[in-house]
Design an enzyme around this catalytic site. Sequence first.
Site, PDB file in Angstrom:
ATOM      1  N   LYS A   8       0.838  -1.220   0.000  1.00 21.80           N
ATOM      2  CA  LYS A   8       0.000   0.000   0.000  1.00 21.80           C
ATOM      3  C   LYS A   8       0.860   1.252   0.000  1.00 21.80           C
ATOM      4  O   LYS A   8       2.042   1.240   0.344  1.00 21.80           O
ATOM      5  CB  LYS A   8      -0.916   0.024   1.228  1.00 21.80           C
ATOM      6  CG  LYS A   8      -0.217  -0.029   2.603  1.00 21.80           C
ATOM      7  CD  LYS A   8       0.284   1.287   3.151  1.00 21.80           C
ATOM      8  CE  LYS A   8       1.014   1.145   4.475  1.00 21.80           C
ATOM      9  NZ  LYS A   8       1.797   2.324   4.848  1.00 21.80           N
ATOM     10  N   PRO A  97       8.800  -3.685  -1.129  1.00 22.63           N
ATOM     11  CA  PRO A  97      10.075  -3.408  -0.462  1.00 22.63           C
ATOM     12  C   PRO A  97      10.016  -3.686   1.043  1.00 22.63           C
ATOM     13  O   PRO A  97       9.028  -3.359   1.692  1.00 22.63           O
ATOM     14  CB  PRO A  97      10.310  -1.914  -0.710  1.00 22.63           C
ATOM     15  CG  PRO A  97       9.312  -1.486  -1.717  1.00 22.63           C
ATOM     16  CD  PRO A  97       8.290  -2.541  -1.893  1.00 22.63           C
ATOM     17  N   ALA A  99      10.660  -3.281   4.927  1.00 20.40           N
ATOM     18  CA  ALA A  99      10.844  -2.130   5.846  1.00 20.40           C
ATOM     19  C   ALA A  99      10.823  -0.815   5.067  1.00 20.40           C
ATOM     20  O   ALA A  99      11.587   0.102   5.341  1.00 20.40           O
ATOM     21  CB  ALA A  99      12.122  -2.257   6.664  1.00 20.40           C
ATOM     22  N   GLY A 101       7.878   1.083   4.411  1.00 19.19           N
ATOM     23  CA  GLY A 101       6.707   1.930   4.633  1.00 19.19           C
ATOM     24  C   GLY A 101       5.565   1.577   3.692  1.00 19.19           C
ATOM     25  O   GLY A 101       4.668   2.386   3.449  1.00 19.19           O
ATOM     26  N   MET A 102       5.577   0.334   3.158  1.00 26.59           N
ATOM     27  CA  MET A 102       4.528  -0.079   2.230  1.00 26.59           C
ATOM     28  C   MET A 102       3.787  -1.326   2.709  1.00 26.59           C
ATOM     29  O   MET A 102       3.042  -1.958   1.951  1.00 26.59           O
ATOM     30  CB  MET A 102       5.125  -0.304   0.838  1.00 26.59           C
ATOM     31  CG  MET A 102       5.737   0.979   0.283  1.00 26.59           C
ATOM     32  SD  MET A 102       6.186   0.825  -1.444  1.00 26.59           S
ATOM     33  CE  MET A 102       4.573   0.734  -2.205  1.00 26.59           C
ATOM     34  N   GLY A 104       4.516  -4.436   3.470  1.00 20.35           N
ATOM     35  CA  GLY A 104       4.716  -5.754   2.858  1.00 20.35           C
ATOM     36  C   GLY A 104       4.536  -6.883   3.867  1.00 20.35           C
ATOM     37  O   GLY A 104       3.897  -7.891   3.573  1.00 20.35           O
ATOM     38  N   GLY A 105       5.076  -6.717   5.052  1.00 17.80           N
ATOM     39  CA  GLY A 105       4.932  -7.740   6.101  1.00 17.80           C
ATOM     40  C   GLY A 105       3.469  -7.901   6.505  1.00 17.80           C
ATOM     41  O   GLY A 105       3.011  -9.018   6.783  1.00 17.80           O
ATOM     42  N   SER A 106       2.736  -6.789   6.500  1.00 15.47           N
ATOM     43  CA  SER A 106       1.308  -6.845   6.829  1.00 15.47           C
ATOM     44  C   SER A 106       0.547  -7.590   5.740  1.00 15.47           C
ATOM     45  O   SER A 106      -0.369  -8.362   6.033  1.00 15.47           O
ATOM     46  CB  SER A 106       0.747  -5.427   6.976  1.00 15.47           C
ATOM     47  OG  SER A 106       1.392  -4.756   8.044  1.00 15.47           O
ATOM     48  N   ALA A 107       0.930  -7.381   4.479  1.00 18.52           N
ATOM     49  CA  ALA A 107       0.303  -8.111   3.365  1.00 18.52           C
ATOM     50  C   ALA A 107       0.567  -9.612   3.507  1.00 18.52           C
ATOM     51  O   ALA A 107      -0.326 -10.433   3.268  1.00 18.52           O
ATOM     52  CB  ALA A 107       0.830  -7.593   2.023  1.00 18.52           C
ATOM     53  N   ASP A 139      -1.594  -2.237  10.402  1.00 18.28           N
ATOM     54  CA  ASP A 139      -1.712  -2.203   8.937  1.00 18.28           C
ATOM     55  C   ASP A 139      -2.158  -3.536   8.336  1.00 18.28           C
ATOM     56  O   ASP A 139      -2.219  -3.668   7.115  1.00 18.28           O
ATOM     57  CB  ASP A 139      -0.354  -1.846   8.305  1.00 18.28           C
ATOM     58  CG  ASP A 139      -0.057  -0.355   8.397  1.00 18.28           C
ATOM     59  OD1 ASP A 139      -0.968   0.415   8.753  1.00 18.28           O
ATOM     60  OD2 ASP A 139       1.097   0.014   8.098  1.00 18.28           O
TER      61      ASP A 139
HETATM   62  O1  C5P Z   1       0.979  -2.257  14.422  1.00 11.34           O
HETATM   63  P1  C5P Z   1       2.367  -2.311  13.878  1.00 11.34           P
HETATM   64  O2  C5P Z   1       3.157  -3.432  14.471  1.00 11.34           O
HETATM   65  O3  C5P Z   1       2.436  -2.276  12.394  1.00 11.34           O
HETATM   66  O4  C5P Z   1       3.043  -0.959  14.365  1.00 11.34           O
HETATM   67  C1  C5P Z   1       4.417  -0.838  14.450  1.00 11.34           C
HETATM   68  C2  C5P Z   1       4.759   0.305  15.382  1.00 11.34           C
HETATM   69  O5  C5P Z   1       4.406   1.548  14.776  1.00 11.34           O
HETATM   70  C3  C5P Z   1       4.052   0.311  16.709  1.00 11.34           C
HETATM   71  O6  C5P Z   1       4.726  -0.479  17.652  1.00 11.34           O
HETATM   72  C4  C5P Z   1       4.092   1.785  17.088  1.00 11.34           C
HETATM   73  O7  C5P Z   1       5.358   2.125  17.588  1.00 11.34           O
HETATM   74  C5  C5P Z   1       3.952   2.457  15.744  1.00 11.34           C
HETATM   75  N1  C5P Z   1       2.556   2.818  15.453  1.00 11.34           N
HETATM   76  C6  C5P Z   1       1.970   3.853  16.149  1.00 11.34           C
HETATM   77  N2  C5P Z   1       0.673   4.194  15.899  1.00 11.34           N
HETATM   78  C7  C5P Z   1      -0.049   3.543  14.963  1.00 11.34           C
HETATM   79  C8  C5P Z   1       0.527   2.488  14.206  1.00 11.34           C
HETATM   80  C9  C5P Z   1       1.841   2.145  14.490  1.00 11.34           C
HETATM   81  O8  C5P Z   1       2.616   4.470  16.999  1.00 11.34           O
HETATM   82  N3  C5P Z   1      -1.315   3.910  14.741  1.00 11.34           N
END
Ligand code: C5P
Length: 300
Positions: A8, A97, A99, A101-102, A104-107, A139
């Site tokens: 995304k 890519p 790490a 910001g897109m 990928g791990g969430s997908a 995500d």
């Molecule tokens: O939920 P996820 O593991 O993808 O989030 C990674 C990190 O990004 C969280 O541990 C937090 O530090 C930060 N984050 C946040 N607020 C959000 C989403 C992510 O602070 N709404």
Amino acid sequence: MRVEAPGKVNLFLSVGASGTDGYHQLTTVFQAVRLIETVTARRQSARDRGTVTLTLEEPDADVPTDASNLAVRAAELLAETTGVSEGVDLLLRKRVPVAGGMAGGSADAAATLVACNILWGTGLSLLELSALAARLGADVPFPLTGATAVGSGRGDLVTPIMTRGSYHWVFALAGEGLSTPAVFRRFDELTGTGAPAVRDVPEALTSALRAGDAPALAASLHNDLQAAALDLRPELAQVIAVAEEAGALRAIVSGSGPTIAALVENPAGAQRVSRALMASGLVADVLRADAPVAGARVVG
Ligand code: C5P
């Protein structure tokens, strides 16, 4: 069982105060792009039954294959929630890519939930899978739905929005990823104690999407995490400048970065911007993708 799920880009990201759980309130607009992760889930041989294993189609030192991988955690969470004990072998083909910001791990996690839900016959609904996805990461629900959607709460409450047409993106990849928590921490440092209020999605952005108007969309792109990402990686400002000088309608940091997402008018524009970025020597690689695309889907 083979399932695809998209990466995304955030068209809009407004970040507010962080709550007691460390997560920030946010309002975002996700758009799923044609950079596709593929998870193949296979039954295990009798010998391995009960474990979750993960193999990468192309080994990558930056992607763990143990229980710290979000796809493994997704399979384990589904097994635990539904009482399944048979295990699964996961094979992962990565195109988003790492790490970057897109998401990928969430997908990967989203595709794994869908694949294992079918392989194991656990029959969870999309709504139930979304609830599990939200427990894995903010995500993770979005790639289940795909297309274009507003994310609220921590980004995990996803509401699809109407769009028309197709948008063309060029993504400039950095040699080294950025940690999402580190970017949010820098955001907190830069904003200080005055907790910002989360903004609503601007009407100009939703109407640009409804009209399929790329220049209008470009004018509405916004990312509150951009200043934090640029503070951690000042050279990203030059990448943005190169893309815009080469004719991109607009270039912004994608999510928490460090990928720079450049919106272009058409495929010819994509080619011009890609060439300029590669020639700049500032980026590790360049990818092109159109958007929006569908969410997680079974392909085999
Ligand atoms: O939920 P996820 O593991 O993808 O989030 C990674 C990190 O990004 C969280 O541990 C937090 O530090 C930060 N984050 C946040 N607020 C959000 C989403 C992510 O602070 N709404």
